[in-house]
Write a protein that holds these residues in place. Structure first.
Motif, PDB file in Angstrom:
ATOM      1  N   ALA A 163       0.829  -1.211   0.000  1.00 24.42           N
ATOM      2  CA  ALA A 163       0.000   0.000   0.000  1.00 24.42           C
ATOM      3  C   ALA A 163       0.860   1.258   0.000  1.00 24.42           C
ATOM      4  O   ALA A 163       0.601   2.210  -0.745  1.00 24.42           O
ATOM      5  N   ALA A 164       1.894   1.249   0.832  1.00 25.69           N
ATOM      6  CA  ALA A 164       2.778   2.420   0.902  1.00 25.69           C
ATOM      7  C   ALA A 164       3.529   2.627  -0.405  1.00 25.69           C
ATOM      8  O   ALA A 164       3.718   3.773  -0.857  1.00 25.69           O
TER       9      ALA A 164
ATOM     10  N   CYS B  19       2.470   1.773  -3.372  1.00 23.42           N
ATOM     11  CA  CYS B  19       1.505   2.289  -4.350  1.00 23.42           C
ATOM     12  C   CYS B  19       1.313   3.791  -4.180  1.00 23.42           C
ATOM     13  O   CYS B  19       1.309   4.547  -5.161  1.00 23.42           O
ATOM     14  N   ARG B  20       1.172   4.233  -2.947  1.00 23.78           N
ATOM     15  CA  ARG B  20       0.998   5.670  -2.700  1.00 23.78           C
ATOM     16  C   ARG B  20       2.224   6.464  -3.150  1.00 23.78           C
ATOM     17  O   ARG B  20       2.118   7.576  -3.665  1.00 23.78           O
ATOM     18  N   GLU B  21       3.405   5.897  -2.923  1.00 23.31           N
ATOM     19  CA  GLU B  21       4.650   6.587  -3.236  1.00 23.31           C
ATOM     20  C   GLU B  21       4.910   6.646  -4.741  1.00 23.31           C
ATOM     21  O   GLU B  21       5.466   7.640  -5.246  1.00 23.31           O
TER      22      GLU B  21
ATOM     23  N   ARG C 223       2.571   5.803  -7.457  1.00 29.27           N
ATOM     24  CA  ARG C 223       1.463   5.851  -8.420  1.00 29.27           C
ATOM     25  C   ARG C 223       1.413   7.119  -9.253  1.00 29.27           C
ATOM     26  O   ARG C 223       0.839   7.126 -10.352  1.00 29.27           O
ATOM     27  N   ASP C 224       1.997   8.223  -8.773  1.00 28.79           N
ATOM     28  CA  ASP C 224       1.934   9.474  -9.525  1.00 28.79           C
ATOM     29  C   ASP C 224       2.959   9.530 -10.648  1.00 28.79           C
ATOM     30  O   ASP C 224       2.839  10.351 -11.563  1.00 28.79           O
TER      31      ASP C 224
ATOM     32  N   ASN D  31      -8.390   1.222   1.046  1.00 29.76           N
ATOM     33  CA  ASN D  31      -7.485   2.348   1.247  1.00 29.76           C
ATOM     34  C   ASN D  31      -7.232   3.139  -0.030  1.00 29.76           C
ATOM     35  O   ASN D  31      -6.451   4.098  -0.013  1.00 29.76           O
TER      36      ASN D  31
ATOM     37  N   VAL E  87      -5.556   2.780  -2.715  1.00 27.46           N
ATOM     38  CA  VAL E  87      -4.170   3.013  -3.119  1.00 27.46           C
ATOM     39  C   VAL E  87      -4.009   2.998  -4.634  1.00 27.46           C
ATOM     40  O   VAL E  87      -3.073   3.603  -5.173  1.00 27.46           O
ATOM     41  N   LEU E  88      -4.922   2.299  -5.321  1.00 29.18           N
ATOM     42  CA  LEU E  88      -4.961   2.271  -6.780  1.00 29.18           C
ATOM     43  C   LEU E  88      -6.415   2.137  -7.210  1.00 29.18           C
ATOM     44  O   LEU E  88      -7.255   1.671  -6.435  1.00 29.18           O
TER      45      LEU E  88
ATOM     46  N   ASN F  48       7.160   9.089   5.245  1.00 30.07           N
ATOM     47  CA  ASN F  48       7.970   8.563   4.148  1.00 30.07           C
ATOM     48  C   ASN F  48       8.754   7.318   4.573  1.00 30.07           C
ATOM     49  O   ASN F  48       9.886   7.096   4.139  1.00 30.07           O
TER      50      ASN F  48
END
Length: 225
Positions: free
Chosen positions: A44-45, A47-49, A51-52, A75, A77-78, A207
């Motif tokens: 999950a972390a 993906c958040r970091e 995905r952009d 959550n 995340v995607l 982070n």
């Protein structure tokens, strides 16, 4: 897991880097580790970091449920179409090492449905210290342990600890409360793994997944070079 095709072990390698149409397929990274070590939270972390800046997707493995996939969906995340769940029906390691057909189908379906993709994360269900991924399924493997499991885990070894392309020692914030010696874990991991990298993480910190994300970016750079 050593992916020994005559390349540096720190770079992602594969015997088949292209899809049937000749385009480069996504880099596939597997995440394994014992139950409760924080694999899904790490996914999950990541993906958040990432995905952009990257086009990525996730395949999860559970024995009889889709709990890990549902966690990622809850959550957000995607987008839902980028998360696939595989129900293994048996010990998770069988679906990532022995009969990888269900995971391969899920990976290929994702590339067809939402591709082109840069990265696919394949998360194993919680297993023991022997869980490793087939080289036919992933290009590199992350193995996640946590300090609450005992600071003797790196010393005990096992294929996941000793040969994964990246070892993640998670939940370092708990070390003072469970009596784990992080310096000892680092020394033991170095002795077991040689030059293979180790990342210490606490996902509760800001982070906290950065060391793992940086490693993934390096694998992707090697993959696309």
């Amino acid at each position: 897991m050593h992916l020994d095709h005559g390349h540096d072990h720190h770079g992602a390698v594969s015997a088949d880097a292209h899809r049937p149409d000749g385009s480069r397929r996504a880099l596939r990274i597997g995440l394994g580790g014992p139950v409760g070590s924080g694999k899904t939270a790490t996914v999950a972390a990541l993906c958040r970091e990432l995905r952009d800046t990257l086009s990525l997707a996730v395949v999860t493995n559970d024995i009889y449920t889709r709990e890990d996939a549902e966690f990622l969906l809850r959550n957000a995340v995607l987008p839902p179409e980028r998360i696939q769940a595989v129900e293994t029906g048996a010990c998770p390691h069988t679906a990532i090492r022995d009969d990888i057909s269900a995971n391969l189908e899920a990976v290929e379906d994702l590339e067809e449905a939402v591709g082109p993709l840069d990265l696919i994360l394949v998360e194993s269900g919680g297993d023991n210290l022997t869980a490793t991924f087939s080289k036919g399924l992933v290009d590199a493997q992350i193995f996640v342990i946590d300090v609450a499991g005992g600071d003797d885990i790196p010393r005990k070894g096992g294929p996941g600890v000793t040969t994964a392309d990246l070892l993640v020692v998670n939940k370092t914030d708990l070390a003072p409360y469970v009596g784990s010696d992080l310096e000892r874990m680092a020394r033991d991991a170095k002795e077991q793994r040689g030059d293979l990298p180790v990342a210490f993480t606490s996902l509760r910190g800001e982070n906290g997944v950065a060391p793992v994300a940086d490693w993934v970016r390096a694998q992707l750079a090697a993959w696309t070079a």
